[in-house]
Design a protein around this motif. Structure first.
Motif, PDB file in Angstrom:
ATOM      1  N   ARG A   3     -80.970   5.797  22.837  1.00 31.17           N
ATOM      2  CA  ARG A   3     -81.566   5.203  24.031  1.00 31.17           C
ATOM      3  C   ARG A   3     -80.999   5.851  25.286  1.00 31.17           C
ATOM      4  O   ARG A   3     -81.718   6.165  26.215  1.00 31.17           O
ATOM      5  CB  ARG A   3     -81.307   3.696  24.061  1.00 31.17           C
ATOM      6  CG  ARG A   3     -82.016   2.987  25.217  1.00 31.17           C
ATOM      7  CD  ARG A   3     -81.577   1.551  25.334  1.00 31.17           C
ATOM      8  NE  ARG A   3     -80.209   1.417  25.772  1.00 31.17           N
ATOM      9  CZ  ARG A   3     -79.791   1.583  27.035  1.00 31.17           C
ATOM     10  NH1 ARG A   3     -80.637   1.890  27.972  1.00 31.17           N
ATOM     11  NH2 ARG A   3     -78.522   1.427  27.343  1.00 31.17           N
ATOM     12  N   TYR A  33     -71.618  -4.469   7.087  1.00 29.73           N
ATOM     13  CA  TYR A  33     -71.199  -4.690   8.468  1.00 29.73           C
ATOM     14  C   TYR A  33     -70.934  -3.350   9.167  1.00 29.73           C
ATOM     15  O   TYR A  33     -71.363  -3.135  10.295  1.00 29.73           O
ATOM     16  CB  TYR A  33     -69.944  -5.557   8.481  1.00 29.73           C
ATOM     17  CG  TYR A  33     -69.415  -5.831   9.861  1.00 29.73           C
ATOM     18  CD1 TYR A  33     -70.036  -6.751  10.692  1.00 29.73           C
ATOM     19  CD2 TYR A  33     -68.299  -5.159  10.341  1.00 29.73           C
ATOM     20  CE1 TYR A  33     -69.557  -7.002  11.965  1.00 29.73           C
ATOM     21  CE2 TYR A  33     -67.815  -5.395  11.608  1.00 29.73           C
ATOM     22  CZ  TYR A  33     -68.452  -6.321  12.418  1.00 29.73           C
ATOM     23  OH  TYR A  33     -67.978  -6.551  13.674  1.00 29.73           O
ATOM     24  N   ALA A  83     -74.226  -1.628   9.834  1.00 26.91           N
ATOM     25  CA  ALA A  83     -74.945  -2.256  10.952  1.00 26.91           C
ATOM     26  C   ALA A  83     -74.323  -1.824  12.275  1.00 26.91           C
ATOM     27  O   ALA A  83     -75.039  -1.539  13.238  1.00 26.91           O
ATOM     28  CB  ALA A  83     -74.906  -3.772  10.804  1.00 26.91           C
ATOM     29  N   GLY A  84     -72.999  -1.762  12.341  1.00 27.83           N
ATOM     30  CA  GLY A  84     -72.335  -1.309  13.566  1.00 27.83           C
ATOM     31  C   GLY A  84     -72.673   0.126  13.888  1.00 27.83           C
ATOM     32  O   GLY A  84     -72.944   0.469  15.048  1.00 27.83           O
ATOM     33  N   TYR A  85     -72.682   0.978  12.877  1.00 23.65           N
ATOM     34  CA  TYR A  85     -73.028   2.381  13.086  1.00 23.65           C
ATOM     35  C   TYR A  85     -74.473   2.514  13.528  1.00 23.65           C
ATOM     36  O   TYR A  85     -74.793   3.289  14.428  1.00 23.65           O
ATOM     37  CB  TYR A  85     -72.778   3.190  11.817  1.00 23.65           C
ATOM     38  CG  TYR A  85     -73.209   4.625  11.939  1.00 23.65           C
ATOM     39  CD1 TYR A  85     -72.449   5.519  12.676  1.00 23.65           C
ATOM     40  CD2 TYR A  85     -74.374   5.082  11.351  1.00 23.65           C
ATOM     41  CE1 TYR A  85     -72.844   6.836  12.828  1.00 23.65           C
ATOM     42  CE2 TYR A  85     -74.783   6.389  11.482  1.00 23.65           C
ATOM     43  CZ  TYR A  85     -74.014   7.270  12.215  1.00 23.65           C
ATOM     44  OH  TYR A  85     -74.411   8.562  12.363  1.00 23.65           O
ATOM     45  N   SER A  86     -75.365   1.752  12.926  1.00 27.00           N
ATOM     46  CA  SER A  86     -76.783   1.818  13.298  1.00 27.00           C
ATOM     47  C   SER A  86     -76.978   1.381  14.744  1.00 27.00           C
ATOM     48  O   SER A  86     -77.749   1.994  15.483  1.00 27.00           O
ATOM     49  CB  SER A  86     -77.618   0.935  12.381  1.00 27.00           C
ATOM     50  OG  SER A  86     -77.533   1.398  11.060  1.00 27.00           O
ATOM     51  N   ALA A  87     -76.267   0.316  15.155  1.00 22.42           N
ATOM     52  CA  ALA A  87     -76.385  -0.152  16.538  1.00 22.42           C
ATOM     53  C   ALA A  87     -75.870   0.910  17.499  1.00 22.42           C
ATOM     54  O   ALA A  87     -76.481   1.175  18.546  1.00 22.42           O
ATOM     55  CB  ALA A  87     -75.611  -1.450  16.721  1.00 22.42           C
ATOM     56  N   TRP A  88     -74.746   1.545  17.151  1.00 22.88           N
ATOM     57  CA  TRP A  88     -74.189   2.599  18.009  1.00 22.88           C
ATOM     58  C   TRP A  88     -75.168   3.775  18.108  1.00 22.88           C
ATOM     59  O   TRP A  88     -75.412   4.300  19.186  1.00 22.88           O
ATOM     60  CB  TRP A  88     -72.863   3.089  17.445  1.00 22.88           C
ATOM     61  CG  TRP A  88     -72.344   4.279  18.168  1.00 22.88           C
ATOM     62  CD1 TRP A  88     -71.659   4.292  19.346  1.00 22.88           C
ATOM     63  CD2 TRP A  88     -72.506   5.647  17.778  1.00 22.88           C
ATOM     64  NE1 TRP A  88     -71.370   5.580  19.711  1.00 22.88           N
ATOM     65  CE2 TRP A  88     -71.877   6.436  18.776  1.00 22.88           C
ATOM     66  CE3 TRP A  88     -73.109   6.284  16.703  1.00 22.88           C
ATOM     67  CZ2 TRP A  88     -71.845   7.814  18.706  1.00 22.88           C
ATOM     68  CZ3 TRP A  88     -73.060   7.669  16.638  1.00 22.88           C
ATOM     69  CH2 TRP A  88     -72.441   8.409  17.634  1.00 22.88           C
ATOM     70  N   LYS A  89     -75.750   4.163  16.985  1.00 24.24           N
ATOM     71  CA  LYS A  89     -76.670   5.296  16.967  1.00 24.24           C
ATOM     72  C   LYS A  89     -77.922   4.978  17.785  1.00 24.24           C
ATOM     73  O   LYS A  89     -78.406   5.827  18.532  1.00 24.24           O
ATOM     74  CB  LYS A  89     -77.043   5.627  15.517  1.00 24.24           C
ATOM     75  CG  LYS A  89     -77.650   6.964  15.334  1.00 24.24           C
ATOM     76  CD  LYS A  89     -76.643   8.052  15.532  1.00 24.24           C
ATOM     77  CE  LYS A  89     -77.197   9.369  15.066  1.00 24.24           C
ATOM     78  NZ  LYS A  89     -76.354  10.469  15.439  1.00 24.24           N
ATOM     79  N   ASN A  90     -78.440   3.759  17.676  1.00 23.57           N
ATOM     80  CA  ASN A  90     -79.610   3.376  18.462  1.00 23.57           C
ATOM     81  C   ASN A  90     -79.302   3.416  19.953  1.00 23.57           C
ATOM     82  O   ASN A  90     -80.113   3.881  20.744  1.00 23.57           O
ATOM     83  CB  ASN A  90     -80.089   1.982  18.066  1.00 23.57           C
ATOM     84  CG  ASN A  90     -80.731   1.961  16.703  1.00 23.57           C
ATOM     85  OD1 ASN A  90     -81.205   2.979  16.216  1.00 23.57           O
ATOM     86  ND2 ASN A  90     -80.728   0.800  16.076  1.00 23.57           N
ATOM     87  N   GLU A  91     -78.135   2.917  20.330  1.00 19.19           N
ATOM     88  CA  GLU A  91     -77.748   2.947  21.738  1.00 19.19           C
ATOM     89  C   GLU A  91     -77.584   4.383  22.214  1.00 19.19           C
ATOM     90  O   GLU A  91     -77.961   4.727  23.334  1.00 19.19           O
ATOM     91  CB  GLU A  91     -76.442   2.164  21.928  1.00 19.19           C
ATOM     92  CG  GLU A  91     -75.942   2.129  23.341  1.00 19.19           C
ATOM     93  CD  GLU A  91     -76.848   1.375  24.302  1.00 19.19           C
ATOM     94  OE1 GLU A  91     -76.669   1.558  25.514  1.00 19.19           O
ATOM     95  OE2 GLU A  91     -77.732   0.621  23.852  1.00 19.19           O
TER      96      GLU A  91
END
Length: 83
Positions: A27, A13, A16-24
């Protein structure tokens, strides 16, 4: 055994949160432009700028109208409080 599975899920979890933050973050880096494009193109000429005396007078008028501004002279030595 159960605690190991719970910890593994928690790690997944967090990852996944870190990956979402890094992708954002990546972007947004593509969307943002260099600071120079946001900065004003033409600065005011020196003659149009406020002088320090005008700035002080403006702050003093705001303080007299009730704004919580405290002004003190910083070049002069501060009075020592009685101890």
């Amino acid at each position: 055994m159960i605690l190991g599975r719970i910890d593994a899920r928690r790690d997944d979890y967090d990852l996944a949160g870190y990956s979402a933050w890094k992708n954002e973050w990546f972007r947004r880096q593509e969307v943002l432009e260099p600071f120079g494009t946001y900065a004003p193109k033409h600065r005011q000429p020196e003659s149009d700028r406020q002088t320090p005396q005008e700035m002080l007078a403006s702050l003093a008028s705001r303080a007299s109208s009730g704004a919580p501004i405290r002004m003190e002279l910083v070049d002069a030595p501060r009075p020592r409080s009685a101890q």
